[in-house]
Design an enzyme around this catalytic site. Structure first.
Site, PDB file in Angstrom:
ATOM      1  N   GLY B  42      40.739  30.218  32.884  1.00  0.00           N
ATOM      2  CA  GLY B  42      40.580  30.130  34.239  1.00  0.00           C
ATOM      3  C   GLY B  42      40.136  28.988  34.922  1.00  0.00           C
ATOM      4  N   ALA B  44      37.254  28.027  35.332  1.00  0.00           N
ATOM      5  CA  ALA B  44      35.801  27.504  34.582  1.00  0.00           C
ATOM      6  C   ALA B  44      36.348  27.068  33.288  1.00  0.00           C
ATOM      7  CB  ALA B  44      35.060  28.641  34.423  1.00  0.00           C
ATOM      8  N   GLY B  45      37.262  27.910  32.505  1.00  0.00           N
ATOM      9  CA  GLY B  45      37.506  27.706  31.207  1.00  0.00           C
ATOM     10  C   GLY B  45      38.483  26.488  31.012  1.00  0.00           C
ATOM     11  N   ARG B 330      30.226  39.269  53.330  1.00  0.00           N
ATOM     12  CA  ARG B 330      31.072  40.300  52.808  1.00  0.00           C
ATOM     13  C   ARG B 330      30.538  41.668  52.829  1.00  0.00           C
ATOM     14  NH1 ARG B 330      34.338  36.894  48.092  1.00  0.00           N
ATOM     15  NH2 ARG B 330      35.765  35.929  49.913  1.00  0.00           N
ATOM     16  N   HIS B 401      35.949  43.576  43.835  1.00  0.00           N
ATOM     17  CA  HIS B 401      36.598  42.343  44.044  1.00  0.00           C
ATOM     18  C   HIS B 401      36.048  41.240  42.825  1.00  0.00           C
ATOM     19  CE1 HIS B 401      38.321  38.610  45.603  1.00  0.00           C
ATOM     20  NE2 HIS B 401      36.895  38.204  45.862  1.00  0.00           N
ATOM     21  N   ARG B 435      27.938  37.078  46.908  1.00  0.00           N
ATOM     22  CA  ARG B 435      28.660  35.776  46.824  1.00  0.00           C
ATOM     23  C   ARG B 435      29.273  35.592  48.167  1.00  0.00           C
ATOM     24  NH1 ARG B 435      33.775  33.775  46.180  1.00  0.00           N
ATOM     25  NH2 ARG B 435      34.597  35.664  45.391  1.00  0.00           N
TER      26      ARG B 435
HETATM   27  C1  LIG Z   1      42.407  38.612  44.737  1.00  0.00           C
HETATM   28  C2  LIG Z   1      41.341  37.398  44.516  1.00  0.00           C
HETATM   29  C3  LIG Z   1      41.137  36.330  45.618  1.00  0.00           C
HETATM   30  C4  LIG Z   1      40.092  35.673  45.248  1.00  0.00           C
HETATM   31  N1  LIG Z   1      39.854  34.444  46.389  1.00  0.00           N
HETATM   32  C5  LIG Z   1      38.726  33.551  46.214  1.00  0.00           C
HETATM   33  C6  LIG Z   1      38.776  32.463  47.159  1.00  0.00           C
HETATM   34  O1  LIG Z   1      39.589  32.360  48.049  1.00  0.00           O
HETATM   35  N2  LIG Z   1      37.644  31.784  46.825  1.00  0.00           N
HETATM   36  C7  LIG Z   1      37.041  31.817  45.982  1.00  0.00           C
HETATM   37  O2  LIG Z   1      35.954  30.912  45.746  1.00  0.00           O
HETATM   38  N3  LIG Z   1      37.025  32.995  45.109  1.00  0.00           N
HETATM   39  C8  LIG Z   1      38.009  33.778  45.298  1.00  0.00           C
HETATM   40  N4  LIG Z   1      37.992  34.836  44.240  1.00  0.00           N
HETATM   41  C9  LIG Z   1      36.939  34.869  43.116  1.00  0.00           C
HETATM   42  C10 LIG Z   1      37.826  33.803  42.159  1.00  0.00           C
HETATM   43  O3  LIG Z   1      38.931  33.815  41.986  1.00  0.00           O
HETATM   44  C11 LIG Z   1      37.017  34.068  40.629  1.00  0.00           C
HETATM   45  O4  LIG Z   1      35.783  34.693  40.548  1.00  0.00           O
HETATM   46  C12 LIG Z   1      37.322  33.021  39.795  1.00  0.00           C
HETATM   47  O5  LIG Z   1      38.739  32.517  39.690  1.00  0.00           O
HETATM   48  C13 LIG Z   1      36.835  33.307  38.225  1.00  0.00           C
HETATM   49  O6  LIG Z   1      37.448  32.149  37.396  1.00  0.00           O
HETATM   50  P1  LIG Z   1      36.816  32.386  35.856  1.00  0.00           P
HETATM   51  O7  LIG Z   1      37.490  30.947  35.379  1.00  0.00           O
HETATM   52  O8  LIG Z   1      35.588  32.599  35.722  1.00  0.00           O
HETATM   53  O9  LIG Z   1      37.628  33.464  35.265  1.00  0.00           O
HETATM   54  P2  LIG Z   1      39.131  33.981  35.326  1.00  0.00           P
HETATM   55  O10 LIG Z   1      40.167  33.053  36.086  1.00  0.00           O
HETATM   56  O11 LIG Z   1      39.298  35.447  35.624  1.00  0.00           O
HETATM   57  O12 LIG Z   1      39.833  33.453  33.649  1.00  0.00           O
HETATM   58  C14 LIG Z   1      39.430  34.510  32.732  1.00  0.00           C
HETATM   59  C15 LIG Z   1      40.070  34.048  31.506  1.00  0.00           C
HETATM   60  O13 LIG Z   1      39.708  34.615  30.350  1.00  0.00           O
HETATM   61  C16 LIG Z   1      40.328  34.951  29.466  1.00  0.00           C
HETATM   62  N5  LIG Z   1      39.882  36.326  28.767  1.00  0.00           N
HETATM   63  C17 LIG Z   1      39.258  37.172  29.342  1.00  0.00           C
HETATM   64  N6  LIG Z   1      38.889  38.149  28.519  1.00  0.00           N
HETATM   65  C18 LIG Z   1      39.211  37.640  27.139  1.00  0.00           C
HETATM   66  C19 LIG Z   1      39.196  38.016  26.059  1.00  0.00           C
HETATM   67  N7  LIG Z   1      38.588  38.960  25.479  1.00  0.00           N
HETATM   68  N8  LIG Z   1      39.759  37.076  25.038  1.00  0.00           N
HETATM   69  C20 LIG Z   1      40.189  36.128  25.256  1.00  0.00           C
HETATM   70  N9  LIG Z   1      40.442  35.580  26.574  1.00  0.00           N
HETATM   71  C21 LIG Z   1      39.950  36.423  27.530  1.00  0.00           C
HETATM   72  C22 LIG Z   1      41.843  35.159  30.729  1.00  0.00           C
HETATM   73  O14 LIG Z   1      42.763  35.219  29.692  1.00  0.00           O
HETATM   74  C23 LIG Z   1      41.541  34.163  31.297  1.00  0.00           C
HETATM   75  O15 LIG Z   1      42.257  32.880  30.764  1.00  0.00           O
HETATM   76  C24 LIG Z   1      39.330  35.638  44.276  1.00  0.00           C
HETATM   77  C25 LIG Z   1      39.391  36.811  43.361  1.00  0.00           C
HETATM   78  C26 LIG Z   1      40.329  37.618  43.436  1.00  0.00           C
HETATM   79  C27 LIG Z   1      40.513  38.690  42.519  1.00  0.00           C
END
Ligand SMILES: Cc1cc2nc3c(=O)[nH]c(=O)nc-3n(C[C@H](O)[C@H](O)[C@H](O)COP(=O)(O)OP(=O)(O)OC[C@H]3O[C@@H](n4cnc5c(N)ncnc54)[C@H](O)[C@@H]3O)c2cc1C
Ligand code: FES
Lengths: 250, 637
Positions: B42, B44-45, B330, B401, B435
């Site tokens: 995502g 972060a990663g 929120r 969410h 948040r």
């Molecule tokens: C519908 C929606 C709308 C949003 N809108 C906004 C917005 O407008 N503004 C904002 O700031 N935030 C928003 N958010 C929140 C934000 O999108 C997320 O908090 C953020 O993108 C999370 O990013 P991340 O990199 O931490 O994780 P993610 O993007 O969830 O990525 C997780 C990664 O980990 C991998 N993974 C998970 N478990 C495993 C496992 N066991 N083994 C291997 N790989 C694994 C997945 O494959 C994926 O690649 C929204 C969230 C949602 C649900």
């Protein structure tokens, strides 16, 4: 509503697949297509039949994971709609529904309705980026970008990489996918610097992956869930032509 | 166990700078000797993996989807915050810092939040340089919009697909490194365990989701960026595959889990339409900029909305919070929606919604402007509900969410397990108990582009390069454990499907540990979860085999972890005898029904340690001190 599903089942990449018939009974018109499959799968599992494997994740039309050919059309009958956004209200009670995986040489079937689309990733790896390392970016407003360029670039950038364009094309061409990326980046000043090399390397990678040629049938645009325009293909063709006459960067 | 957050000394504005200066650097020529595992692609990663590879480290990246580009960050709609002050409306690093700490109801760590605000501007620079097509003004300069919980306009956006565009930027940076051979990418691979060697994180165990092969991977450090755990509620706005497995397995190996009860219920989602519902869809909160939220004043008023005259409508947010109105944060907006629906004023067939009305905005600005701003969201709404929001107000209801809780990390984003870093939604660090909109994207990219690449070097230098001893007994043990667990799930062959268990677990969690919580409800939840969990291990039916693509098995493993995790979440909610942000305990509210914090007894991070199967987890506290912002009751009136 009740339906008769004809579904492609294939245990593994090596084994041969076949169509199987399953009833889908008591389906609500407000269910999504994938929710209908969930219901069928719950039924199959309780009868000891292995559930139908299909790709999906976000279920809101943005991740590009879902991929079904429904009655011969990638993502089904509704325009500009992914399979996960398709609702059963668009089907007729009692209808036969044929469900198959994307079919293309570059997208081999892994199981049932799941295909391997890693070819798309390799095409991006070949040049679908701007080579800027973290930390070396200038202040964001240094370079104004005309609003219409940004908007047009965004139209192309909206591609979700699902592969429907390839599945719809009789030549299994990936032109729309590649053109969308080439245009997204090429329309912005940040992406111009590498425009020449980008189009060359991406087109080369596309050919190596076994995607076919574009013969201007425009089936791709018709099924694209983001309605990405084929005009980007002509834009890319121009970019490609231009790049072939330019001397290579030294 | 001592919890040392390692907050640098000095004034808050200088902490990050001083700290960076003190961190040990890895000699550029030595970087390639270190291997780093990054789980998750995502924001972060992907940003972390790409940046680490650019620096010269060997990176291995993992995700469960078929391509790193499909991580759940792709679904974020509304935007990303940054303290650029392009609008000249009084924004600054300090104001973003202040809004975030206040928005988080004073349950986050000041130093981390300040740093986040400091690097926010660099993120926008980086993304623009990558070719992210942000919205622009006619002048060609970047455009901004407002978001909940802020009175300045600091949110950058790319139509309603900001997450998609930011993720594609990070994905493309990652793709470039994969193409250069600096990152080895493992899509369709799930992490099922963490491996510790001498107490340090030195590897993971994975399952190849296509072949079913279970393998171990060794490295010098492990980075988890695996997202949030909102799917514990079954119905949420998260993608179907989002899970807590990676962070929960790490918890079982000794990493502390902080504030699991802090969950965010988003105010603007499409209400559930039936019991077959498989997920909920968010309507970006940016809609609240132009939409007005209301319900009829009369109970059971079934007239079509257009026929309800102005004086019979209750614009309850505008009434209760005149200065923020429809842009109230929120948690407050969600709870207010629940209140009116519980009072029988809800709209729609099931009475489980409130109106979000664009009539006035369309009259004032015209349809064209509204279409430009929200066109794709309106289309999405119409696809799902079959109603046209240009004509009829949207119906919305809160849904799970985002999860503020996550693995505990120090200022370096390292957990209490040396060598284990946690980024993005998977950690607990910046958002306290609630948040603010558009801050998760900012945090994910801050962690991956601008924080981890500096802090990880310090650990690597002091730990020294390993010889990737994947044949060590610790690895074999972890492999055996994972294989044992997988065959156990496959051997039950009971009568109930995985999904039916997940739905039932979700409804327990939602009813008792959702928008409002009580002591009695949480106790009840704990006993119901325990009972359901034991039924799961006796009666679940996981068809198919382990050595093949098996989606039921994938889900079963995730649901098994959600059971244990749900218990931890409820235990945390039970112990926190106060209301703060998204954690609303009905026993602790003000006369006006607002959350009542208890700063004397609960101004700390609650970090839980796994104490063994069947034993209650152990609580550790990191006290929170507020030196730059005065602890105050949060008011948005
Ligand atoms: C519908 C929606 C709308 C949003 N809108 C906004 C917005 O407008 N503004 C904002 O700031 N935030 C928003 N958010 C929140 C934000 O999108 C997320 O908090 C953020 O993108 C999370 O990013 P991340 O990199 O931490 O994780 P993610 O993007 O969830 O990525 C997780 C990664 O980990 C991998 N993974 C998970 N478990 C495993 C496992 N066991 N083994 C291997 N790989 C694994 C997945 O494959 C994926 O690649 C929204 C969230 C949602 C649900
Ligand atoms: S499941 Fe994500 S686009 Fe369909």
């Amino acid at each position: 509503m009740d339906f008769e599903l004809h579904v492609w089942r294939q245990k593994s990449p090596k084994e041969k697949g076949r169509m199987e018939v399953y009833p889908a009974k008591g389906i609500h018109a407000d269910m999504s297509f994938l929710e209908m499959l969930d219901v069928v799968n719950e039924g199959l599992a309780s009868q000891g039949v292995e559930p139908i494997a299909f790709d999906h994740d976000c279920r809101e039309g943005i991740c590009g994971m879902c991929s079904l050919v429904i009655n011969g059309i990638p993502h089904g009958p509704e325009r500009a709609t992914t399979t996960c956004e398709l609702y059963m209200r668009h089907f007729k009670d009692g209808q036969k529904i044929f469900i198959e995986p994307w079919r293309a040489r570059a997208f081999p079937v892994l199981k049932d309705l799941i295909v391997d689309r890693s070819a798309f990733d390799r095409v991006i790896q070949a040049g679908g980026y701007v080579s800027v390392n973290t930390g070396s970016a200038p202040e964001a407003n240094t370079l104004p970008v005309p609003k219409d360029c940004a908007e047009l670039s965004m139209d192309a950038a909206a591609c979700i990489g699902c592969g429907a364009c390839v599945a719809a094309c009789k030549n299994a061409s990936a032109m729309l996918f590649v053109a969308a990326k080439v245009s997204h980046l090429g329309l912005l000043p940040q992406g111009r610097v590498e425009a020449r090399d980008r189009v060359q390397s991406m087109v080369k990678a596309m050919d190596q992956e076994g995607f076919g040629n574009c013969t201007n049938q425009y089936e791709c645009e018709a099924v694209c869930p983001k309605a990405i325009s084929v005009s980007f293909i002509s834009l890319m063709n121009r970019e490609y032509l231009k790049s072939s006459f330019q001397p290579p960067a030294v | 166990m001592e919890l040392n957050p390692k907050i640098p000394d000095g004034p808050i504005e200088e902490k990050w700078d001083r700290h960076r200066f003190r961190l040990k650097l890895v000699n550029p020529a030595n970087k390639r000797k270190y291997r780093i595992i990054v789980v998750g692609t995502g924001l972060a990663g992907a940003s972390a993996a790409a940046s680490l590879a650019e620096l010269g480290y060997q990176v291995r990246s993992f995700c469960y989807q078929d391509s790193p580009r499909r991580a759940h960050s792709i679904a974020a709609q509304g935007g990303i915050n940054a303290a650029k002050n392009y609008q000249n409306d009084g924004d600054s690093v300090r104001r973003l810092f202040y809004d975030t700490v206040k928005g988080g109801d004073f349950r986050s760590r000041e130093a981390n939040v300040y740093r986040l605000a400091q690097v926010s501007g660099n993120i926008i620079d980086q993304c623009v340089a990558q070719g992210v097509p942000f919205a622009r003004e006619y002048s060609g300069y970047l455009a901004n919009r407002s978001f909940g919980g802020a009175q300045v306009s600091r949110t950058f956006y790319a139509r309603g697909q900001t997450g998609q565009q930011l993720l594609l930027g990070a994905y493309q940076a990652l793709a470039r490194q994969i193409g250069l051979g600096k990152v080895q990418m493992h899509p369709r691979t799930e992490m099922l365990d963490l491996v510790l060697v001498d107490g340090h994180a030195k590897g993971i165990v994975t399952r190849d989701l296509v072949t079913g092969e279970i393998q171990s991977q060794a490295a010098d450090a492990v980075v988890l960026a695996t997202g949030g755990y909102a799917n514990v509620f079954y119905l949420s706005t998260n993608a179907k595959g989002c899970n807590a497995t990676a962070i929960f397995r790490a918890y079982k190996k000794g990493a502390l889990f902080a504030n699991p009860c802090y969950t965010q219920i988003h105010p603007t989602c499409i209400p559930a339409s039936g019991d077959y519902q498989s997920k909920l869809t968010l309507m970006s909160e940016s809609l609240r900029n132009d939409g007005r939220i209301w319900v009829p004043k009369k109970k059971g008023d079934r007239r079509p909305p257009a026929q309800i005259p102005e004086e019979e409508r209750d614009y309850y947010l505008e009434r209760k919070y005149p200065s923020y109105g429809n842009l109230a944060p929120r948690d407050i907006s969600s709870r207010s929606a629940k209140e009116v629906c519980d009072a029988g004023l809800g709209v729609g067939e099931n009475g489980n919604g409130v109106y979000l009305d664009f009539r006035d905005a369309i009259r004032g600005l015209g349809k064209k402007v509204i279409r430009e701003r929200y066109g794709n969201l309106f289309d999405m709404y119409e696809k799902i509900t079959h109603e046209n929001p240009y004509e009829v107000p949207m119906r919305i209801y809160p849904a799970p969410h985002y999860t503020m809780g996550g693995l505990w990390v120090d200022y370096n984003l390292m957990s209490n397990v040396p060598g284990l870093y946690v980024l993005g939604e998977a950690n607990f660090s910046d958002h306290g108990a609630n948040r603010l909109g558009a801050s998760a994207l900012m945090q994910g990219l801050a962690d991956g582009y601008f924080i981890l690449p500096y802090t990880i070097g310090d650990y690597l230098v002091s730990a020294g390069a390993q010889k990737f001893a994947a044949d060590r007994p610790e690895f074999r043990q972890a492999l055996d454990d994972v294989r044992g667990r997988t065959s156990r799930l496959l051997s039950i062959r009971g009568r109930r499907t995985v999904d039916s268990f997940h739905r039932e677990l979700g409804s327990i969690a939602w009813n008792h540990c959702g928008m409002a919580r009580t002591e009695a409800g949480l106790q009840k939840a704990l006993s119901s979860i325990a009972a359901l969990k034991s039924e799961f291990w006796k009666d679940v039916n996981v068809p198919g085999e382990g050595e093949e693509l098996n989606q039921s098995l994938e889900r079963a493993g995730r649901v098994a972890d959600f059971f244990d995790f749900a218990e931890l979440m409820c235990a945390d909610a039970l112990h926190r005898r106060e209301s703060c942000g998204g954690h609303f305990r009905e026993e602790f509210q003000t006369a006006e029904g607002e959350a009542r914090r208890d700063d004397r007894n609960f101004c700390y991070v609650g970090a839980w340690e796994f104490a063994g199967e069947g034993k209650p987890p152990r609580l550790h506290k990191e006290p929170l001190t507020f030196e730059n912002i005065q602890l105050a009751e949060r008011s948005y009136k």
